[in-house]
Design a protein around this motif. Structure first.
Motif, PDB file in Angstrom:
ATOM      1  N   GLY A 153       0.807  -1.226   0.000  1.00  0.00           N
ATOM      2  CA  GLY A 153       0.000   0.000   0.000  1.00  0.00           C
ATOM      3  C   GLY A 153       0.832   1.265   0.000  1.00  0.00           C
ATOM      4  O   GLY A 153       0.295   2.366   0.135  1.00  0.00           O
ATOM      5  N   PHE A 154       2.160   1.117  -0.178  1.00  0.00           N
ATOM      6  CA  PHE A 154       3.049   2.286  -0.139  1.00  0.00           C
ATOM      7  C   PHE A 154       2.786   3.232  -1.311  1.00  0.00           C
ATOM      8  O   PHE A 154       2.740   4.453  -1.143  1.00  0.00           O
ATOM      9  CB  PHE A 154       4.511   1.814  -0.168  1.00  0.00           C
ATOM     10  CG  PHE A 154       5.515   2.935  -0.157  1.00  0.00           C
ATOM     11  CD1 PHE A 154       5.765   3.644   1.002  1.00  0.00           C
ATOM     12  CD2 PHE A 154       6.204   3.288  -1.311  1.00  0.00           C
ATOM     13  CE1 PHE A 154       6.687   4.681   1.019  1.00  0.00           C
ATOM     14  CE2 PHE A 154       7.124   4.325  -1.307  1.00  0.00           C
ATOM     15  CZ  PHE A 154       7.371   5.014  -0.142  1.00  0.00           C
ATOM     16  N   ARG A 215      -5.555   2.028  -0.338  1.00  0.00           N
ATOM     17  CA  ARG A 215      -4.401   1.779   0.552  1.00  0.00           C
ATOM     18  C   ARG A 215      -4.778   0.866   1.701  1.00  0.00           C
ATOM     19  O   ARG A 215      -4.059  -0.090   2.014  1.00  0.00           O
ATOM     20  CB  ARG A 215      -3.882   3.118   1.094  1.00  0.00           C
ATOM     21  CG  ARG A 215      -2.811   3.002   2.172  1.00  0.00           C
ATOM     22  CD  ARG A 215      -2.248   4.370   2.490  1.00  0.00           C
ATOM     23  NE  ARG A 215      -3.187   5.234   3.164  1.00  0.00           N
ATOM     24  CZ  ARG A 215      -3.209   5.438   4.486  1.00  0.00           C
ATOM     25  NH1 ARG A 215      -2.347   4.805   5.265  1.00  0.00           N
ATOM     26  NH2 ARG A 215      -4.079   6.264   5.023  1.00  0.00           N
ATOM     27  N   ARG A 216      -5.929   1.120   2.344  1.00  0.00           N
ATOM     28  CA  ARG A 216      -6.357   0.288   3.467  1.00  0.00           C
ATOM     29  C   ARG A 216      -6.596  -1.146   3.020  1.00  0.00           C
ATOM     30  O   ARG A 216      -6.238  -2.101   3.726  1.00  0.00           O
ATOM     31  CB  ARG A 216      -7.645   0.848   4.072  1.00  0.00           C
ATOM     32  CG  ARG A 216      -7.556   2.270   4.607  1.00  0.00           C
ATOM     33  CD  ARG A 216      -6.636   2.387   5.797  1.00  0.00           C
ATOM     34  NE  ARG A 216      -6.667   3.752   6.323  1.00  0.00           N
ATOM     35  CZ  ARG A 216      -5.838   4.211   7.238  1.00  0.00           C
ATOM     36  NH1 ARG A 216      -4.876   3.431   7.716  1.00  0.00           N
ATOM     37  NH2 ARG A 216      -5.928   5.455   7.684  1.00  0.00           N
ATOM     38  N   SER A 229      -2.915  -7.078  -6.170  1.00  0.00           N
ATOM     39  CA  SER A 229      -1.575  -6.985  -6.748  1.00  0.00           C
ATOM     40  C   SER A 229      -1.192  -5.572  -7.177  1.00  0.00           C
ATOM     41  O   SER A 229      -0.018  -5.246  -7.273  1.00  0.00           O
ATOM     42  CB  SER A 229      -1.465  -7.932  -7.951  1.00  0.00           C
ATOM     43  OG  SER A 229      -2.478  -7.634  -8.902  1.00  0.00           O
ATOM     44  N   SER A 230      -2.195  -4.724  -7.474  1.00  0.00           N
ATOM     45  CA  SER A 230      -1.885  -3.371  -7.926  1.00  0.00           C
ATOM     46  C   SER A 230      -3.026  -2.422  -7.568  1.00  0.00           C
ATOM     47  O   SER A 230      -4.119  -2.864  -7.191  1.00  0.00           O
ATOM     48  CB  SER A 230      -1.656  -3.350  -9.439  1.00  0.00           C
ATOM     49  OG  SER A 230      -2.880  -3.586 -10.132  1.00  0.00           O
ATOM     50  N   ILE A 231      -2.764  -1.133  -7.719  1.00  0.00           N
ATOM     51  CA  ILE A 231      -3.769  -0.118  -7.388  1.00  0.00           C
ATOM     52  C   ILE A 231      -4.984  -0.235  -8.306  1.00  0.00           C
ATOM     53  O   ILE A 231      -6.131  -0.242  -7.852  1.00  0.00           O
ATOM     54  CB  ILE A 231      -3.166   1.296  -7.518  1.00  0.00           C
ATOM     55  CG1 ILE A 231      -2.043   1.485  -6.494  1.00  0.00           C
ATOM     56  CG2 ILE A 231      -4.217   2.376  -7.322  1.00  0.00           C
ATOM     57  CD1 ILE A 231      -1.263   2.771  -6.681  1.00  0.00           C
ATOM     58  N   THR A 234      -7.044  -3.358  -7.643  1.00  0.00           N
ATOM     59  CA  THR A 234      -7.771  -3.189  -6.375  1.00  0.00           C
ATOM     60  C   THR A 234      -8.998  -2.313  -6.582  1.00  0.00           C
ATOM     61  O   THR A 234     -10.092  -2.629  -6.115  1.00  0.00           O
ATOM     62  CB  THR A 234      -6.850  -2.556  -5.309  1.00  0.00           C
ATOM     63  OG1 THR A 234      -5.675  -3.335  -5.167  1.00  0.00           O
ATOM     64  CG2 THR A 234      -7.562  -2.469  -3.963  1.00  0.00           C
ATOM     65  N   MET A 235      -8.814  -1.203  -7.300  1.00  0.00           N
ATOM     66  CA  MET A 235      -9.943  -0.323  -7.608  1.00  0.00           C
ATOM     67  C   MET A 235     -11.028  -1.048  -8.396  1.00  0.00           C
ATOM     68  O   MET A 235     -12.221  -0.923  -8.103  1.00  0.00           O
ATOM     69  CB  MET A 235      -9.454   0.902  -8.408  1.00  0.00           C
ATOM     70  CG  MET A 235      -8.841   1.996  -7.573  1.00  0.00           C
ATOM     71  SD  MET A 235      -8.524   3.463  -8.587  1.00  0.00           S
ATOM     72  CE  MET A 235      -8.112   4.646  -7.301  1.00  0.00           C
ATOM     73  N   GLN A 236     -10.609  -1.802  -9.403  1.00  0.00           N
ATOM     74  CA  GLN A 236     -11.564  -2.536 -10.244  1.00  0.00           C
ATOM     75  C   GLN A 236     -12.371  -3.532  -9.422  1.00  0.00           C
ATOM     76  O   GLN A 236     -13.591  -3.652  -9.599  1.00  0.00           O
ATOM     77  CB  GLN A 236     -10.825  -3.263 -11.369  1.00  0.00           C
ATOM     78  CG  GLN A 236     -10.306  -2.337 -12.459  1.00  0.00           C
ATOM     79  CD  GLN A 236      -9.473  -3.067 -13.494  1.00  0.00           C
ATOM     80  OE1 GLN A 236      -9.309  -4.292 -13.441  1.00  0.00           O
ATOM     81  NE2 GLN A 236      -8.926  -2.328 -14.447  1.00  0.00           N
ATOM     82  N   GLU A 237     -11.695  -4.249  -8.521  1.00  0.00           N
ATOM     83  CA  GLU A 237     -12.389  -5.241  -7.695  1.00  0.00           C
ATOM     84  C   GLU A 237     -13.379  -4.578  -6.731  1.00  0.00           C
ATOM     85  O   GLU A 237     -14.495  -5.066  -6.530  1.00  0.00           O
ATOM     86  CB  GLU A 237     -11.379  -6.080  -6.914  1.00  0.00           C
ATOM     87  CG  GLU A 237     -12.030  -7.233  -6.156  1.00  0.00           C
ATOM     88  CD  GLU A 237     -11.016  -8.207  -5.590  1.00  0.00           C
ATOM     89  OE1 GLU A 237     -11.347  -8.870  -4.579  1.00  0.00           O
ATOM     90  OE2 GLU A 237      -9.899  -8.306  -6.145  1.00  0.00           O
TER      91      GLU A 237
END
Length: 288
Positions: A153-154, A215-216, A229-231, A234-237
Motif C-alpha cells: 500500500g506504499f 491503501r487500506r 496486486s496493484s492499485i 484493487t480499484m476494479q475489484e
C-alpha cells in the motif's frame, strides 16, 4: 597618488567589513537551526494531538474501509457503541500508539518541509485486537508474510499524500492571506484558525479519499483473506463488488466529520505552538 589613496581606502574598508560578516554568520545559522527545530517540534505535537482527538472515528472508518459491509452513520454509531460496551472506553483508542509512531515523525517532517518551502517559494507558491503492541506487529507480520508486506500500500499512500497535503496547505495558507487582506489583522484568532484548517481538511481529504480506501485494502489484504496486486486491480475489484460510490467513497461522510476536526486541530496546534516557542526564545534572549 590619487589612485593610491583610493585603493588604500578600499582595502581599509574591506578589512573593516570582514570581522562584521564573520560575527553575524553563526548567529544566523543558530536562528535557522532554531526555526527548523521549532517547526519539527510543533509539527510533531500537532500531528499527535489531532490524530489522538479523532482516533475513535478513524478506527471506525478503517474497519468499514477494509470490509465489504455497507457504511452508514447508524452502523458506524452501533459499532462504536458495541466496542465501548464490550471492550471498554479506552478500546476506542486501540492502535493509537502505532499511529503515533507513524504520525509524529510524518507530521514533524511535513510541517517543517512546508515552512521551509513556503519561505523559499513564497506564500502562493492495530487491527481488531490481534496485536498487543507495535513491536509485536512488526515481528509477526515479518515472520508470517515477509518484510515486503510492511510496505504494502506504499504506492497509493504516496499518490494520496500529493493531492491531500498540497490542497490542505494551499487552502489553509490562502484562507489566512485572504483573512489578513480583508480584516487588516496580521494573524487570525484560534477559532478562525480552526475554521480555516477544517476547510483545508475537507477539501484535501475528499480529493484523496479513493486512494485512502485502496491503501487500506492493500495493507489489510493478508488479514482479510484477499490478494491485491496493484492499485488499478484493487480499484476494479472494489467497484465490481461494491460499486463506485459505495466502494471507493465508503466512509467519506465520517471523514467529513473527522477530517475537518483533525486538520483544524493540527494547523491550529502547529501555529500556536510556533508562536509560543518564539515567545519563549525571545524572552530567553532578552534575559541574556
Amino acid at each position: 597618488m590619487g589612485n593610491g589613496v583610493r585603493e588604500g581606502q578600499v582595502d581599509f574598508k574591506r578589512q573593516d567589513a570582514e570581522p562584521v560578516t564573520s560575527t553575524h554568520l553563526p548567529s544566523e545559522d543558530n536562528q535557522e537551526k532554531k526555526k527548523v527545530l521549532n517547526s519539527l517540534m510543533s509539527g510533531a505535537l500537532a500531528g499527535a494531538v489531532a490524530k489522538t482527538a479523532v482516533a475513535p472515528l478513524d478506527r471506525t472508518k478503517i474497519m468499514f474501509q477494509v470490509s465489504s459491509k455497507r457504511f452508514s452513520a447508524k452502523e458506524a454509531y452501533r459499532l462504536i457503541y458495541r466496542t465501548y460496551l464490550n471492550e471498554g472506553f479506552w478500546s476506542l483508542w486501540r492502535g493509537n500508539s502505532a499511529t503515533m509512531v507513524r504520525v509524529i515523525p510524518y507530521a514533524a517532517i511535513q510541517f517543517c518541509a512546508h515552512e521551509e518551502y513556503k519561505q523559499l517559494l513564497g506564500s502562493y507558491y492495530g487491527f481488531q485486537g490481534k496485536y498487543s503492541n507495535i513491536v509485536h506487529v512488526f515481528i509477526r507480520i515479518s515472520r508470517e508474510e515477509g518484510l515486503k508486506t510492511l510496505y504494502r500500500g506504499f504506492t497509493p499512500t504516496i499518490l494520496g499524500v500529493i493531492p491531500y497535503a498540497g490542497l490542505s496547505f494551499f487552502t489553509y495558507e490562502t484562507l489566512k492571506k485572504l483573512h489578513a487582506d480583508h480584516s487588516g489583522k496580521l494573524q487570525p484568532s484560534p477559532p478562525e484558525r480552526l475554521l480555516f484548517g477544517a476547510c483545508a481538511g475537507l477539501i484535501g481529504q475528499s480529493a484523496s479519499y479513493p486512494l485512502d480506501v485502496v491503501r487500506r485494502r492493500m495493507q489489510t489484504a493478508g488479514v482479510m483473506g484477499h490478494t491485491y496486486s496493484s492499485i488499478l486491480l484493487t480499484m476494479q475489484e472494489i467497484i465490481r463488488e461494491e460499486g463506485l460510490i459505495r466502494g471507493l467513497y465508503k466512509g467519506l461522510s465520517m471523514n467529513w466529520v473527522k477530517g475537518p476536526i483533525a486538520v483544524g486541530i493540527s494547523f491550529t496546534t502547529f501555529d500556536l505552538t510556533q508562536i509560543l516557542l518564539r515567545k519563549l526564545q525571545h524572552s530567553t534572549n532578552v534575559e541574556r
